[in-house]
Design an enzyme around this catalytic site. Structure first.
Site, PDB file in Angstrom:
ATOM      1  N   ASP A  76       0.973  -1.289  -0.024  1.00 19.53           N
ATOM      2  CA  ASP A  76      -0.095  -0.121   0.096  1.00 19.53           C
ATOM      3  C   ASP A  76       0.940   1.181  -0.007  1.00 19.53           C
ATOM      4  O   ASP A  76       2.058   1.087   0.437  1.00 19.53           O
ATOM      5  CB  ASP A  76      -0.897   0.157   1.385  1.00 19.53           C
ATOM      6  CG  ASP A  76      -2.164   0.720   1.037  1.00 19.53           C
ATOM      7  OD1 ASP A  76      -3.197   0.540   0.700  1.00 19.53           O
ATOM      8  OD2 ASP A  76      -1.854   2.285   1.027  1.00 19.53           O
ATOM      9  N   ASP A  92       3.774   2.446  -4.180  1.00 22.98           N
ATOM     10  CA  ASP A  92       2.750   2.853  -5.297  1.00 22.98           C
ATOM     11  C   ASP A  92       2.737   1.468  -6.383  1.00 22.98           C
ATOM     12  O   ASP A  92       3.471   1.270  -6.869  1.00 22.98           O
ATOM     13  CB  ASP A  92       3.032   3.913  -6.130  1.00 22.98           C
ATOM     14  CG  ASP A  92       1.913   4.315  -6.978  1.00 22.98           C
ATOM     15  OD1 ASP A  92       1.373   3.595  -7.365  1.00 22.98           O
ATOM     16  OD2 ASP A  92       1.736   5.670  -7.441  1.00 22.98           O
ATOM     17  N   ASP A 117      -7.865  -4.367  -3.379  1.00 18.78           N
ATOM     18  CA  ASP A 117      -9.074  -3.581  -2.985  1.00 18.78           C
ATOM     19  C   ASP A 117      -8.644  -2.170  -3.290  1.00 18.78           C
ATOM     20  O   ASP A 117      -9.289  -1.268  -2.599  1.00 18.78           O
ATOM     21  CB  ASP A 117      -9.567  -3.813  -1.847  1.00 18.78           C
ATOM     22  CG  ASP A 117     -10.708  -3.338  -0.965  1.00 18.78           C
ATOM     23  OD1 ASP A 117     -11.650  -3.104  -1.725  1.00 18.78           O
ATOM     24  OD2 ASP A 117     -10.856  -3.298  -0.018  1.00 18.78           O
ATOM     25  N   LYS A 157     -11.349  -4.792  -6.745  1.00 16.96           N
ATOM     26  CA  LYS A 157     -12.567  -3.946  -6.785  1.00 16.96           C
ATOM     27  C   LYS A 157     -12.733  -3.447  -8.205  1.00 16.96           C
ATOM     28  O   LYS A 157     -11.556  -2.884  -8.697  1.00 16.96           O
ATOM     29  CB  LYS A 157     -12.468  -2.957  -5.723  1.00 16.96           C
ATOM     30  CG  LYS A 157     -13.214  -1.979  -5.862  1.00 16.96           C
ATOM     31  CD  LYS A 157     -13.580  -1.521  -4.344  1.00 16.96           C
ATOM     32  CE  LYS A 157     -12.496  -0.516  -3.960  1.00 16.96           C
ATOM     33  NZ  LYS A 157     -12.569  -0.385  -2.513  1.00 16.96           N
TER      34      LYS A 157
HETATM   35  N1  SAM Z   1      -8.428  -3.622   1.360  1.00 13.22           N
HETATM   36  C1  SAM Z   1      -8.192  -2.813   2.549  1.00 13.22           C
HETATM   37  C2  SAM Z   1      -8.693  -3.043   4.095  1.00 13.22           C
HETATM   38  O1  SAM Z   1      -9.473  -4.386   3.818  1.00 13.22           O
HETATM   39  O2  SAM Z   1      -8.227  -2.777   4.796  1.00 13.22           O
HETATM   40  C3  SAM Z   1      -8.898  -1.200   2.306  1.00 13.22           C
HETATM   41  C4  SAM Z   1      -8.207  -0.762   1.092  1.00 13.22           C
HETATM   42  S1  SAM Z   1      -8.748   1.163   0.906  1.00 13.22           S
HETATM   43  C5  SAM Z   1     -10.261   0.718   0.120  1.00 13.22           C
HETATM   44  C6  SAM Z   1      -7.877   1.639  -0.592  1.00 13.22           C
HETATM   45  C7  SAM Z   1      -6.475   1.429  -0.372  1.00 13.22           C
HETATM   46  O3  SAM Z   1      -5.735   1.805  -1.878  1.00 13.22           O
HETATM   47  C8  SAM Z   1      -5.766   2.646   0.399  1.00 13.22           C
HETATM   48  O4  SAM Z   1      -5.173   2.223   1.702  1.00 13.22           O
HETATM   49  C9  SAM Z   1      -4.791   3.620  -0.602  1.00 13.22           C
HETATM   50  O5  SAM Z   1      -3.776   3.809   0.145  1.00 13.22           O
HETATM   51  C10 SAM Z   1      -4.704   2.265  -1.529  1.00 13.22           C
HETATM   52  N2  SAM Z   1      -3.909   2.942  -2.814  1.00 13.22           N
HETATM   53  C11 SAM Z   1      -4.672   3.670  -3.503  1.00 13.22           C
HETATM   54  N3  SAM Z   1      -3.698   4.050  -4.692  1.00 13.22           N
HETATM   55  C12 SAM Z   1      -2.672   3.079  -4.546  1.00 13.22           C
HETATM   56  C13 SAM Z   1      -1.542   2.974  -5.084  1.00 13.22           C
HETATM   57  N4  SAM Z   1      -1.299   3.567  -6.578  1.00 13.22           N
HETATM   58  N5  SAM Z   1      -0.658   2.100  -4.771  1.00 13.22           N
HETATM   59  C14 SAM Z   1      -0.775   1.493  -3.489  1.00 13.22           C
HETATM   60  N6  SAM Z   1      -1.834   1.634  -2.749  1.00 13.22           N
HETATM   61  C15 SAM Z   1      -2.969   2.380  -3.525  1.00 13.22           C
END
Ligand code: SAM
Length: 305
Positions: A76, A92, A117, A157
């Site tokens: 993440d 990222d 997700d 997702k």
């Molecule tokens: N599945 C997780 C849980 O159950 O706790 C929740 C995920 S949350 C809905 C979405 C996550 O996507 C966030 O923590 C955000 O930091 C991450 N995210 C968004 N863009 C990202 C990227 N380019 N690389 C890595 N993580 C990313």
């Protein structure tokens, strides 16, 4: 629907706290598993966009706690509190260096399952949100093509917008079975759904590449114009059994005579945006002290706020 502050405290939010999940999203993965049995035979898994870690928790509890020689890699942008059996990478997923880091952890072995997700910070502009979500999905899929074993499973997702047929068509190139599902814990009011792609089987001669991936979104191509055998209609499944709680319904906080007991968050944020303010105010680090989180005085206040 009520106000958004109220929506967040639905039945799954409360159940998550009762059962010790870091986020209500845990139920989405659990319900996808109930429907598709995606954890069967899995010993290596990748959780993309994992913070705060409820999906990793599900993987840890369901896989690692039963069988210790399991490898789970979670990635993440945000730092995440540690979990048993989970290797964490902060990065990222759209960057080649992160993908290479994940691939390195597998040391030539393949993963049985990749879940994602990922969600960008939602802007409220559906077209933009859907586009960024699709880019995250493509990045996840590119990483998947490097680490997933033949016949492996990918769960991600998606936002069901107008270009969703294009995504399904791309996924069908790589998987023999693609289904779209909506767990009961995912609110009807949200355009979110999940693709469950089974039977990883890339086209013959396909060489995974992060530099020049095969998967591109050609927004000029109208996939809806495809007809007959060229058009693949992805089955849409509502998953989670009908007796499960409805995420759009309100339930009373008190069950019978048992008074509602407030429970603090399972894992307080380790690097919240208000951390600096807390340090300035109290001279303490918020990650070491969950009491710095906004206090909730009694159950009544919780239910109404
Ligand atoms: N599945 C997780 C849980 O159950 O706790 C929740 C995920 S949350 C809905 C979405 C996550 O996507 C966030 O923590 C955000 O930091 C991450 N995210 C968004 N863009 C990202 C990227 N380019 N690389 C890595 N993580 C990313």
């Amino acid at each position: 629907m009520g106000k958004s502050s109220k929506d967040k405290r639905d039945i799954y939010y409360r159940l998550a706290k009762e059962q010790g999940w870091r986020a209500r999203s845990a139920f989405k993965l659990l319900q996808v598993n109930e429907e598709f049995n995606i954890f069967e035979g899995v010993s290596k898994a990748v959780d993309l966009c994992a913070a705060p870690g409820s999906w990793s928790q599900v993987l840890s509890r369901q896989l690692y706690e039963n069988q210790k020689e399991v490898k789970i890699v979670a990635v993440d942008l945000q730092a995440m509190a540690p979990l048993p059996g989970v290797i964490q990478i902060q990065g990222d997923i759209t960057k080649t260096s992160t993908a290479e880091n994940i691939i390195r952890h597998f040391e030539g072995e393949d993963a049985d399952l990749v879940v994602c997700d990922g969600a960008p910070d939602v802007t409220g502009l559906h077209d933009i949100d859907e586009f960024i979500q699709a880019q995250l999905l493509l990045a996840a899929l590119n990483i998947t093509t490097h680490v997933l074993k033949h016949q492996g499973t990918f769960v991600a997702k998606i936002f069901r917008g107008k270009d969703v047929a294009l995504l399904f068509s791309q996924l069908r190139i790589f998987f023999t079975d693609v289904k779209c599902c909506k767990p009961r814990s995912s609110r009807n009011s949200s355009i979110e759904a999940f693709v469950v792609c089974r039977g990883y089987n890339p086209p013959e001669g396909y060489i995974p590449s992060m530099i020049n991936p095969m998967l591109q979104l050609d927004y000029n191509f109208d996939f809806d114009s495809l007809e007959g055998v060229n058009r693949y209609v992805v089955p849409y499944i509502a998953c989670g059994d009908l007796s499960a709680y409805d995420s759009d319904k309100s339930y009373t906080l008190q069950e019978g005579d048992v008074p509602y007991v407030y429970r603090p968050p399972v894992q307080s944020p380790i690097d919240p945006p208000y951390k600096q303010a807390c340090i300035l105010k109290n001279g303490r680090n918020v990650s070491q002290n969950s009491s710095l989180l906004p206090e909730v005085k009694d159950s009544k206040e919780t239910s109404e706020s």
